[in-house]
Design a protein around this motif. Structure first.
Motif, PDB file in Angstrom:
ATOM      1  N   GLU A 149      38.895  37.376  21.378  1.00  0.00           N
ATOM      2  CA  GLU A 149      39.873  37.912  22.320  1.00  0.00           C
ATOM      3  C   GLU A 149      40.912  36.834  22.659  1.00  0.00           C
ATOM      4  N   GLY A 150      42.165  37.162  22.558  1.00  0.00           N
ATOM      5  CA  GLY A 150      43.236  36.221  22.854  1.00  0.00           C
ATOM      6  C   GLY A 150      43.701  35.412  21.667  1.00  0.00           C
ATOM      7  N   TYR A 151      43.169  35.694  20.476  1.00  0.00           N
ATOM      8  CA  TYR A 151      43.535  34.931  19.275  1.00  0.00           C
ATOM      9  C   TYR A 151      45.032  35.010  18.992  1.00  0.00           C
ATOM     10  N   ASP A 152      45.625  36.146  19.210  1.00  0.00           N
ATOM     11  CA  ASP A 152      47.049  36.337  18.911  1.00  0.00           C
ATOM     12  C   ASP A 152      47.964  35.893  20.048  1.00  0.00           C
ATOM     13  N   GLU A 153      47.397  35.481  21.176  1.00  0.00           N
ATOM     14  CA  GLU A 153      48.206  35.011  22.303  1.00  0.00           C
ATOM     15  C   GLU A 153      48.525  33.526  22.096  1.00  0.00           C
ATOM     16  N   THR A 154      49.634  33.252  21.439  1.00  0.00           N
ATOM     17  CA  THR A 154      50.006  31.870  21.134  1.00  0.00           C
ATOM     18  C   THR A 154      51.376  31.492  21.686  1.00  0.00           C
ATOM     19  N   GLU A 155      51.992  32.404  22.426  1.00  0.00           N
ATOM     20  CA  GLU A 155      53.327  32.145  22.943  1.00  0.00           C
ATOM     21  C   GLU A 155      53.289  31.107  24.067  1.00  0.00           C
ATOM     22  N   SER A 156      54.272  30.237  24.065  1.00  0.00           N
ATOM     23  CA  SER A 156      54.385  29.197  25.080  1.00  0.00           C
ATOM     24  C   SER A 156      54.582  29.818  26.457  1.00  0.00           C
ATOM     25  N   ILE A 157      53.840  29.330  27.438  1.00  0.00           N
ATOM     26  CA  ILE A 157      54.033  29.805  28.807  1.00  0.00           C
ATOM     27  C   ILE A 157      54.521  28.688  29.720  1.00  0.00           C
ATOM     28  N   VAL A 158      54.572  27.468  29.213  1.00  0.00           N
ATOM     29  CA  VAL A 158      55.071  26.333  29.980  1.00  0.00           C
ATOM     30  C   VAL A 158      56.456  26.014  29.435  1.00  0.00           C
ATOM     31  N   GLY A 159      57.450  26.663  30.010  1.00  0.00           N
ATOM     32  CA  GLY A 159      58.799  26.475  29.495  1.00  0.00           C
ATOM     33  C   GLY A 159      59.850  26.924  30.483  1.00  0.00           C
ATOM     34  N   PRO A 165      45.162  31.110  25.448  1.00  0.00           N
ATOM     35  CA  PRO A 165      43.919  31.326  24.711  1.00  0.00           C
ATOM     36  C   PRO A 165      44.050  31.148  23.198  1.00  0.00           C
ATOM     37  N   GLY A 166      45.144  31.595  22.616  1.00  0.00           N
ATOM     38  CA  GLY A 166      45.322  31.492  21.171  1.00  0.00           C
ATOM     39  C   GLY A 166      45.511  30.068  20.688  1.00  0.00           C
ATOM     40  N   ILE A 167      45.942  29.185  21.571  1.00  0.00           N
ATOM     41  CA  ILE A 167      46.055  27.763  21.225  1.00  0.00           C
ATOM     42  C   ILE A 167      44.704  27.088  21.432  1.00  0.00           C
ATOM     43  N   ARG A 168      44.088  27.394  22.566  1.00  0.00           N
ATOM     44  CA  ARG A 168      42.825  26.760  22.945  1.00  0.00           C
ATOM     45  C   ARG A 168      41.704  27.028  21.942  1.00  0.00           C
ATOM     46  N   ILE A 169      41.709  28.182  21.269  1.00  0.00           N
ATOM     47  CA  ILE A 169      40.620  28.559  20.368  1.00  0.00           C
ATOM     48  C   ILE A 169      40.675  27.838  19.028  1.00  0.00           C
TER      49      ILE A 169
END
Length: 171
Positions: free
Chosen positions: A21-31, A97-101
């Motif tokens: 779950e969250g594998y495809d969530e790779t968009e930057s949120i710190v910007g 999540p997609g980065i962390r995994i």
């Protein structure tokens, strides 16, 4: 006895984290306005790391005190800007999540922390006397930091260009 896993011809290997779950969530949120802060801020410590090594080499070649003074400023600024870039990168790593995994993101993180340690040691070593610190150890530390910044930059570029991590999807 443990079962031996053998890939047969024509069988496709599957990545087990793809289903996470969250594998495809790779968009930057710190910007800022869709521009990732980490990607924008890493250019400064990278450039200043090379500048420190260049100033050390020019001091060694010319003996001009200016280059030793330039090297301590470049080393300190590289370390401080590296802390800022590291903070934004750490936030991306932990919050998305997609980065962390992905294991390559953690490899980049570990090498970047090593780089920050070297940059801090390089600056700290020079604070006791910047002219005397250049030869031999200052230039050696600077040269090693250039090698580490290249490795960490390669890993970071691979994450962005191959895996599209930390980028903005756009509209």
């Amino acid at each position: 006895m443990a079962e031996e896993m053998v890939q047969t011809e024509g069988e496709k290997l599957e990545d087990p984290i793809v289903e996470h779950e969250g594998y495809d969530e790779t968009e930057s949120i710190v910007g800022i306005w869709g521009h990732p802060l980490h990607a924008m801020s890493v250019a400064f410590p990278v450039a200043l790391t090379f500048c420190t090594f260049g100033a050390d080499a020019l001091y060694w070649w010319s003996g001009e005190l200016f280059w030793a003074r330039a090297a301590i400023w470049a080393a300190g600024t590289a370390f401080l800007f590296g802390l800022a870039a590291g903070a934004t990168g750490t936030m991306e790593l932990l919050m998305v999540p997609g980065i962390r995994i992905r294991a390559p993101a953690w490899s980049h993180f570990v090498i970047a922390v090593l780089l920050l340690s070297i940059l801090g040691a390089n600056w700290g070593y020079r604070l006791g006397g910047y002219e005397a610190a250049v030869l031999p150890y200052g230039i050696l530390i600077s040269g090693f930091s250039v090698l580490v910044v290249m490795v960490t930059g390669w890993h970071g570029g691979k994450l962005v260009f191959d895996y599209r991590l930390g980028t903005s999807k756009g509209s």
